[in-house]
Design a protein around this motif. Sequence first.
Motif, PDB file in Angstrom:
ATOM      1  N   GLU A   1      11.614  45.801  16.423  1.00 58.04           N
ATOM      2  CA  GLU A   1      10.158  45.818  16.321  1.00 58.04           C
ATOM      3  C   GLU A   1       9.783  45.462  14.889  1.00 58.04           C
ATOM      4  O   GLU A   1      10.447  45.894  13.938  1.00 58.04           O
ATOM      5  CB  GLU A   1       9.615  47.210  16.657  1.00 58.04           C
TER       6      GLU A   1
ATOM      7  N   HIS B   1       6.777  57.516  21.967  1.00 53.63           N
ATOM      8  CA  HIS B   1       6.738  57.183  23.389  1.00 53.63           C
ATOM      9  C   HIS B   1       7.874  56.258  23.814  1.00 53.63           C
ATOM     10  O   HIS B   1       8.538  56.495  24.830  1.00 53.63           O
ATOM     11  CB  HIS B   1       5.393  56.533  23.735  1.00 53.63           C
ATOM     12  N   LYS B   2       8.126  55.220  23.017  1.00 52.74           N
ATOM     13  CA  LYS B   2       9.085  54.189  23.433  1.00 52.74           C
ATOM     14  C   LYS B   2      10.535  54.512  23.067  1.00 52.74           C
ATOM     15  O   LYS B   2      11.461  54.050  23.749  1.00 52.74           O
ATOM     16  CB  LYS B   2       8.701  52.836  22.819  1.00 52.74           C
ATOM     17  N   TYR B   3      10.724  55.310  22.006  1.00 51.73           N
ATOM     18  CA  TYR B   3      12.101  55.471  21.510  1.00 51.73           C
ATOM     19  C   TYR B   3      12.551  56.922  21.358  1.00 51.73           C
ATOM     20  O   TYR B   3      13.648  57.270  21.796  1.00 51.73           O
ATOM     21  CB  TYR B   3      12.260  54.709  20.186  1.00 51.73           C
TER      22      TYR B   3
ATOM     23  N   LEU C   1       6.069  49.923  13.823  1.00 52.20           N
ATOM     24  CA  LEU C   1       5.710  50.827  14.911  1.00 52.20           C
ATOM     25  C   LEU C   1       4.769  51.904  14.392  1.00 52.20           C
ATOM     26  O   LEU C   1       4.952  52.404  13.277  1.00 52.20           O
ATOM     27  CB  LEU C   1       6.958  51.526  15.489  1.00 52.20           C
ATOM     28  N   THR C   2       3.787  52.278  15.206  1.00 46.68           N
ATOM     29  CA  THR C   2       3.005  53.467  14.897  1.00 46.68           C
ATOM     30  C   THR C   2       3.801  54.700  15.312  1.00 46.68           C
ATOM     31  O   THR C   2       4.778  54.605  16.062  1.00 46.68           O
ATOM     32  CB  THR C   2       1.669  53.466  15.648  1.00 46.68           C
ATOM     33  N   LYS C   3       3.360  55.854  14.829  1.00 43.32           N
ATOM     34  CA  LYS C   3       4.016  57.108  15.225  1.00 43.32           C
ATOM     35  C   LYS C   3       3.985  57.276  16.737  1.00 43.32           C
ATOM     36  O   LYS C   3       4.996  57.640  17.349  1.00 43.32           O
ATOM     37  CB  LYS C   3       3.318  58.289  14.553  1.00 43.32           C
ATOM     38  N   GLU C   4       2.842  56.992  17.339  1.00 40.44           N
ATOM     39  CA  GLU C   4       2.704  57.180  18.789  1.00 40.44           C
ATOM     40  C   GLU C   4       3.624  56.242  19.557  1.00 40.44           C
ATOM     41  O   GLU C   4       4.243  56.640  20.549  1.00 40.44           O
ATOM     42  CB  GLU C   4       1.239  56.956  19.206  1.00 40.44           C
ATOM     43  N   GLU C   5       3.726  54.991  19.105  1.00 42.49           N
ATOM     44  CA  GLU C   5       4.615  54.031  19.764  1.00 42.49           C
ATOM     45  C   GLU C   5       6.072  54.459  19.635  1.00 42.49           C
ATOM     46  O   GLU C   5       6.840  54.378  20.603  1.00 42.49           O
ATOM     47  CB  GLU C   5       4.426  52.639  19.153  1.00 42.49           C
ATOM     48  N   PHE C   6       6.445  54.912  18.448  1.00 45.64           N
ATOM     49  CA  PHE C   6       7.830  55.351  18.253  1.00 45.64           C
ATOM     50  C   PHE C   6       8.161  56.527  19.164  1.00 45.64           C
ATOM     51  O   PHE C   6       9.212  56.530  19.840  1.00 45.64           O
ATOM     52  CB  PHE C   6       8.069  55.738  16.794  1.00 45.64           C
TER      53      PHE C   6
END
Length: 289
Positions: free
Chosen positions: A11, A21-23, A14-19
């Motif tokens: 990536e 949720h996705k990882y 990444l935002t905190k929320e994306e990290f």
Amino acid sequence: MKLNLEQIPRESTLTKEEFLHKYFKPQRPVVIERFVEDWPAYSKWNLDYMKEIAGDKEVPLYDDRPVRHDEGFNEPHAKMKMWEYVDLLKSEPTKYRIFLWNVLKEVPQLQKDFSYPDFGLRLMKGLPMLFFGGSNSHTFMHYDIDLANIFHFHFEGKKQCILFPQSETKFLYKIPHSLITREDIDFADPDLEKWPALKHAKGHIANLEHGNVLYIPEGYWHHMKYISPGFSMSLRAIARRPKNFGKALYNILFMRYFDNLMRRIQGQKWIDWKNERAIVRTQKVLVRK
């Protein structure tokens, strides 16, 4: 035939929320390519800078010699001044590596060059560790004693990272009462006829360059090979999953002391027995497949 490795997702940022949720929640590794470009370290940190700012510090060095019964836990194989070590890295290939070198303790002013990122996890702010290596030097395949979530920030050069989740341990020829696999396995180019269980292990691979961040989920096995001289910094957060947290407590409070006790009592016989048991246990898994 090669190891069964898939490329780790990459990536740009990444935002905190994306990290989360996705990882983090699914416990998947990821390389974030452009997360630290606003750090002073991004433009300042290279081998020459480390030589300038920490040149007179004596550093502990490790190579890839097998574990011996008469060596203590994480006992260094050699020591030299940082300026000597950097000169060595830049002049010729060397097996010598630095690992678990505490930035705060050794060179406090380096902390001004980075900040603690908000990934939604509570980072252990007293434990930013540096790792250095020369061309083709490597770590043994291992996982960390505390099974932490690790954020691995790489500076200068290129580094190859091979990861396996704990679910693949049964195929990796793990040494009992330890955190490593058989030391005679070259995970960068393994002999799959000699180590057939590795054919069944499913892992991940990525190459890191300057400024890249690798997220290593809780308890993941990792093998690091320096393609060219460079160094990395790791920040960590405690294991959140109860099984991993429990295993971390067992490792820290019992396993390492028991292993050291058995080394003192049985000497090299203990090391030889563990190496043999790694093969026997893994072969039993193959028979059941």
